[in-house]
Write an enzyme that holds these catalytic residues in place. Structure first.
Site, PDB file in Angstrom:
ATOM      1  N   HIS A  72      -2.473   6.438   2.172  1.00 16.65           N
ATOM      2  CA  HIS A  72      -3.340   4.884   2.300  1.00 16.65           C
ATOM      3  C   HIS A  72      -3.761   4.053   1.312  1.00 16.65           C
ATOM      4  O   HIS A  72      -5.305   3.091   1.756  1.00 16.65           O
ATOM      5  CB  HIS A  72      -3.550   4.546   3.805  1.00 16.65           C
ATOM      6  CG  HIS A  72      -2.615   5.030   4.976  1.00 16.65           C
ATOM      7  ND1 HIS A  72      -2.572   4.649   5.788  1.00 16.65           N
ATOM      8  CD2 HIS A  72      -2.717   6.293   5.507  1.00 16.65           C
ATOM      9  CE1 HIS A  72      -1.548   5.203   6.802  1.00 16.65           C
ATOM     10  NE2 HIS A  72      -1.924   6.441   6.175  1.00 16.65           N
ATOM     11  N   ASN A 144      -1.305   3.534  13.615  1.00 22.43           N
ATOM     12  CA  ASN A 144      -0.071   2.343  12.286  1.00 22.43           C
ATOM     13  C   ASN A 144       0.779   1.847  13.334  1.00 22.43           C
ATOM     14  O   ASN A 144      -0.019   1.235  14.237  1.00 22.43           O
ATOM     15  CB  ASN A 144       1.047   4.089  12.595  1.00 22.43           C
ATOM     16  CG  ASN A 144      -0.131   5.070  11.005  1.00 22.43           C
ATOM     17  OD1 ASN A 144      -0.266   4.664  10.418  1.00 22.43           O
ATOM     18  ND2 ASN A 144       1.138   6.082  11.226  1.00 22.43           N
TER      19      ASN A 144
HETATM   20 FE1  HDE Z   1      -4.348   9.503   8.158  1.00 24.09          FE
HETATM   21  N1  HDE Z   1      -4.924  10.241   7.201  1.00 24.09           N
HETATM   22  N2  HDE Z   1      -3.386  11.494   8.357  1.00 24.09           N
HETATM   23  N3  HDE Z   1      -2.623   9.349   9.714  1.00 24.09           N
HETATM   24  N4  HDE Z   1      -4.860   8.027   8.216  1.00 24.09           N
HETATM   25  C1  HDE Z   1      -5.782   9.072   6.006  1.00 24.09           C
HETATM   26  O1  HDE Z   1      -8.297   9.449   4.877  1.00 24.09           O
HETATM   27  C2  HDE Z   1      -4.065  13.112   7.669  1.00 24.09           C
HETATM   28  C3  HDE Z   1      -1.919   9.737  10.206  1.00 24.09           C
HETATM   29  C4  HDE Z   1      -4.398   6.952   8.860  1.00 24.09           C
HETATM   30  O2  HDE Z   1      -7.295   2.265   6.526  1.00 24.09           O
HETATM   31  C5  HDE Z   1      -6.791  10.070   5.084  1.00 24.09           C
HETATM   32  O3  HDE Z   1      -9.115   7.778   4.380  1.00 24.09           O
HETATM   33  C6  HDE Z   1      -3.988  14.153   8.889  1.00 24.09           C
HETATM   34  C7  HDE Z   1      -2.046  10.115  11.695  1.00 24.09           C
HETATM   35  C8  HDE Z   1      -4.633   5.596   8.224  1.00 24.09           C
HETATM   36  O4  HDE Z   1      -8.736   3.861   5.059  1.00 24.09           O
HETATM   37  C9  HDE Z   1      -6.776  10.698   5.138  1.00 24.09           C
HETATM   38  C10 HDE Z   1      -3.142  13.504   9.325  1.00 24.09           C
HETATM   39  C11 HDE Z   1      -1.495   8.451  11.690  1.00 24.09           C
HETATM   40  C12 HDE Z   1      -5.074   5.393   7.183  1.00 24.09           C
HETATM   41  C13 HDE Z   1      -6.263  11.628   6.205  1.00 24.09           C
HETATM   42  C14 HDE Z   1      -3.276  12.454   9.329  1.00 24.09           C
HETATM   43  C15 HDE Z   1      -2.510   8.336  10.145  1.00 24.09           C
HETATM   44  C16 HDE Z   1      -5.427   7.514   7.646  1.00 24.09           C
HETATM   45  C17 HDE Z   1      -6.464   9.587   3.641  1.00 24.09           C
HETATM   46  C18 HDE Z   1      -2.343  14.655  10.379  1.00 24.09           C
HETATM   47  C19 HDE Z   1      -1.645   7.172  12.801  1.00 24.09           C
HETATM   48  C20 HDE Z   1      -5.674   4.631   6.407  1.00 24.09           C
HETATM   49  C21 HDE Z   1      -7.853   8.447   2.894  1.00 24.09           C
HETATM   50  C22 HDE Z   1      -2.839  15.984  10.618  1.00 24.09           C
HETATM   51  C23 HDE Z   1      -2.590   7.472  13.812  1.00 24.09           C
HETATM   52  C24 HDE Z   1      -7.481   4.312   6.436  1.00 24.09           C
HETATM   53  C25 HDE Z   1      -9.106   8.083   4.733  1.00 24.09           C
HETATM   54  C26 HDE Z   1      -7.602   3.585   6.128  1.00 24.09           C
HETATM   55  C27 HDE Z   1      -5.489   8.055   6.045  1.00 24.09           C
HETATM   56  C28 HDE Z   1      -5.530  12.530   6.524  1.00 24.09           C
HETATM   57  C29 HDE Z   1      -1.497  11.646   9.910  1.00 24.09           C
HETATM   58  C30 HDE Z   1      -3.324   6.675  10.040  1.00 24.09           C
HETATM   59  C31 HDE Z   1      -6.505  11.679   4.020  1.00 24.09           C
HETATM   60  C32 HDE Z   1      -5.022  15.027   7.632  1.00 24.09           C
HETATM   61  C33 HDE Z   1      -1.115  10.880  12.427  1.00 24.09           C
HETATM   62  C34 HDE Z   1      -4.027   4.448   9.028  1.00 24.09           C
HETATM   63  O5  HDE Z   1      -7.723  11.773   5.555  1.00 24.09           O
END
Ligand code: HDE
Length: 705
Positions: A72, A144
């Site tokens: 992201h 999302n």
């Molecule tokens: Fe994320 N995800 N994600 N994700 N995600 C990040 O956090 C992560 C997941 C989502 O606008 C990171 O700040 C793991 C689902 C958005 O700043 C990180 C898992 C959904 C954003 C991270 C998921 C998301 C992130 C990268 C599985 C929808 C952007 C930078 C266990 C519900 C936030 C950060 C923004 C961002 C980890 C799965 C949505 C690495 C470990 C499911 C919208 O922390």
């Protein structure tokens, strides 16, 4: 709706720095008299090491980038307000959800796979993160635009991301899933089948960030004042409807304007066209947790709206652009673990894993544990605790007491209590009696029923687009074993789908899942495949973008007026007036920028030319009357605008004198092609635009463009 100017100041707790009328200084406030020359031994001599003014400037510059988000990274954001309109007191104590409460928000949209500087129009999931600055602290709903996810357990997330990102040896391709490693992983993970249907659908190439749905994805919990919980799924429904571009168009937009979505959001807000979403919830009583044919803790499943309707509980309006991209959009730190009293997480194993990752990533990305003091992350109700040190501490915290319990500060800050009753955030008192295991519940083992539900709920055009997207992606995979493995998965979803994709790859879809796919699936479910339960519904209307086109409005749509010197002002103005009345935007495009000469005399300033713009940046096209028509007939860029607009199924209108131009193009008359002599030029044009696209046009076959 008025702009949230004062909200900004509240949130930041300080005024923005105003550089107007100020003397230039170093970062320590020392006035600088020359910002052009380094300190030298003589005006042609070497630079001196004592140039503290140069060092101050350059050392700052050298540190102006922070690690981009690992996923992201590419995002755009805006401030706004959320107003609660529903009564949820029976379900949750959350103060910001009390009817009539207005809460400032900061919302960031993003793509997932691409780097920070990549195109907005990649085929990808879009992040939809909302930070609510509530009176009880910050609440982050980090969702999302697609309601399910690729995987079920957090342990697989780094692998999923490694697979989709550019390949590590050559760092290709950028912002694209169409490559070997992604499909290698996906074809070994049948749990991704449902998500793959969504990402291969047009949802993954939105027309605008303002025209996307948002989903909390996981099941969360509301907790009421008696401690009783209710499962909840969150939905954001855009007031402008859900719309997408065509894939061929998306690829071209990436070339003409890689900032297409960012610009669209920015301009809409600058123009006062504030985008709005209604927040909806699906509420599931705790007692119903196990009543469905799927597991509500499985993030690869939706709860069809036919089973649990979406109840609207509020509206979000984005009404202010950030002042500084880095300070706000880049430094905002989202975290699904930022919860407020009345909202809790469920046992969804993907959500549980996210709680660690976001906090950890912000600590790394933002350089330490005080990122909550950055203006964009500060809670509006302030923070009071006994932590004082750490990298990047911005507040000067007074006093000798930094521990609890204490007597020297009279026990402050103290536990949240009201009239002898504990308040503050409390986890739902869920009873647990279990063994520690690393395992996957067999209630997560049905990977295809909902993938099928999604595919079968699409209109024929949407199904065709999914088939084309899968064919595109798998054609870019050069390992035939991967293609075949994925075809076997698609065959479990729908035979016709697999056959059509197979035809494009010159392969027959295997009947059974590949041995390797089965091997990996059996690591989680030794008895795989497990017979699925009978689904409650075979189709769900809410899953098709065609059947839920929002309000059928053309508000904020951009119409290209294809003109040149000598165009009739009357012909331009009458269409412009009608479109603007509907809230759409008319943009004049000529062979040059600057003053455009009208047939009737007079001029108008034009900002767009055939050199700078392309049809893919517009929703519809109008060619007015005038002497310009002759010039356009010889202009290959004009012809391309029309042909491409036709290919991308957009509405195209010709005023009477311009009708002859159609002969120069590949356009064939249909309900989206409006000729003034045979149709109602203005009304039929608007009606065609309201339908978004004339997808029927794709049936006979696309014209070259
Ligand atoms: Fe994320 N995800 N994600 N994700 N995600 C990040 O956090 C992560 C997941 C989502 O606008 C990171 O700040 C793991 C689902 C958005 O700043 C990180 C898992 C959904 C954003 C991270 C998921 C998301 C992130 C990268 C599985 C929808 C952007 C930078 C266990 C519900 C936030 C950060 C923004 C961002 C980890 C799965 C949505 C690495 C470990 C499911 C919208 O922390």
């Amino acid at each position: 709706m008025e702009k949230a100017k004062n909200v900004k100041t509240d949130q930041l707790g300080q005024h923005l720095t105003d550089n107007d009328q100020k003397v230039l200084t170093t970062n320590d406030g020392v006035p600088v008299y020359d910002n052009n020359n380094t300190l030298k031994a003589g005006n042609r001599g070497p630079s001196l090491q004592q140039d503290h003014i140069y060092f101050d400037k350059m050392a700052h510059f050298d540190r102006e980038r922070i690690p981009e988000r690992v996923v992201h990274a590419r995002g755009s954001a805006a401030h706004g307000l959320f107003e609660a309109t529903g009564d949820l007191s029976e379900y949750t104590t959350a103060a910001f959800l009390k009817k009539g409460t207005k809460t400032p928000v900061f919302t960031r949209f993003s793509t997932v796979a691409g780097f920070k500087g990549s195109t907005d129009l990649a085929r990808d999931v879009r992040g939809f993160s909302v930070k609510f600055y509530t009176e009880e602290g910050n609440y982050d709903l980090v969702g999302n635009n697609i309601p399910v996810f690729f995987i079920q357990d957090a342990m697989n997330f780094p692998d999923l991301v490694h697979a989709v990102k550019p390949e590590p040896n050559n760092e290709m391709p950028q912002a694209a899933s169409a490559h070997n490693t992604f499909w290698d992983f996906i074809s070994l993970m049948p749990e991704s089948a449902h998500m793959i249907m969504w990402v291969m659908s047009d949802r993954a190439i939105p027309r605008s960030l303002r025209m996307m749905e948002g989903f909390g994805v996981h099941t969360f919990k509301f907790v009421n004042d008696e401690g009783k919980s209710t499962f909840v799924k969150f939905h954001w429904k855009p007031r402008l409807g859900v719309h997408s571009v065509a894939w061929n168009e998306a690829q071209k937009i990436s070339g003409f304007d890689a900032d297409f979505h960012r610009r669209d959001l920015w301009e809409a807000i600058e123009n006062g066209d504030f985008p709005q979403w209604d927040l909806g919830v699906q509420l599931i009583p705790e007692e119903d947790e196990l009543k469905f044919s799927f597991d509500i803790l499985d993030p690869t499943k939706i709860i069809p709206e036919e089973l649990v309707p979406v109840k609207i509980i509020g509206t979000m309006t984005l009404n202010q652009n950030p002042e500084n991209f880095f300070a706000e959009t880049e430094q905002v730190a989202f975290d699904p673990g930022r919860l407020v009293p009345g909202i809790d997480i469920s046992d969804d194993p993907l959500l549980q894993g996210r709680i660690f990752s976001y906090m950890d990533t912000q600590n790394y990305r933002l350089g330490g544990p005080n990122f909550h003091e950055l203006p964009i992350n500060r809670p509006i109700n302030g923070k009071h605790n006994n932590q004082k040190d750490g990298f990047g501490r911005m507040d000067i915290l007074k006093g000798a007491v930094s521990y609890f319990p204490n007597s020297k500060a009279e026990g402050c800050p103290y536990h949240a209590m009201l009239k002898g009753k504990t308040t503050g955030f409390q986890s739902h008192r869920q009873a647990i009696d279990a063994s520690k295991v690393r395992a996957r519940s067999d209630s997560f083992a049905d990977h295809f029923t909902q993938a099928r539900l999604f595919f079968h709920s699409q209109s024929p055009e949407e199904q065709e687009h999914i088939i084309s997207a899968l064919s595109f992606e798998l054609s870019k995979v050069d390992d035939v074993n991967i293609r075949r493995r994925e075809l076997a998965i698609l065959n479990q979803v729908d035979k016709d789908l697999a056959k059509k994709v197979g035809d494009n790859l010159n392969l027959t879809p295997p009947k059974e899942l590949d041995e390797l796919t089965l091997k990996f699936a059996r690591q989680n479910h030794p008895e795989y495949p497990i017979k699925p339960k009978k689904p409650e519904v075979e189709k769900s209307e809410a899953l098709s973008m065609k059947i839920t086109p929002g309000e059928g409005t053309i508000e904020t749509r951009k119409v290209a007026f294809l003109v040149d010197d000598g165009v009739s002002k009357t012909s331009v103005d009458r269409m412009k007036k009608a479109l603007e009345k509907e809230g759409a935007q008319a943009v004049l495009i000529a062979s040059h920028v600057g003053k455009l000469q009208f047939k009737e005399g007079g001029t108008e300033d034009v900002q767009h030319s055939y050199l700078t713009d392309s049809s893919v940046l517009y929703d519809a096209f109008y060619t007015p009357d005038g002497d310009s028509v002759k010039k356009l007939a010889d202009n290959p860029d004009y012809i391309q605008f029309i042909n491409e607009g036709f290919r991308h199924c957009k509405a195209i209108a010709f005023a009477k004198e311009a009708e002859e131009l159609i002969k120069e193009t590949l356009v064939k008359e249909d309900q989206g092609v409006i000729l003034e002599s045979t149709k109602d030029l203005i009304n039929d044009f608007i009606t065609a635009m309201k339908g978004h696209r004339v997808w029927d046009r794709e049936k006979p076959r696309k014209v070259p463009a």
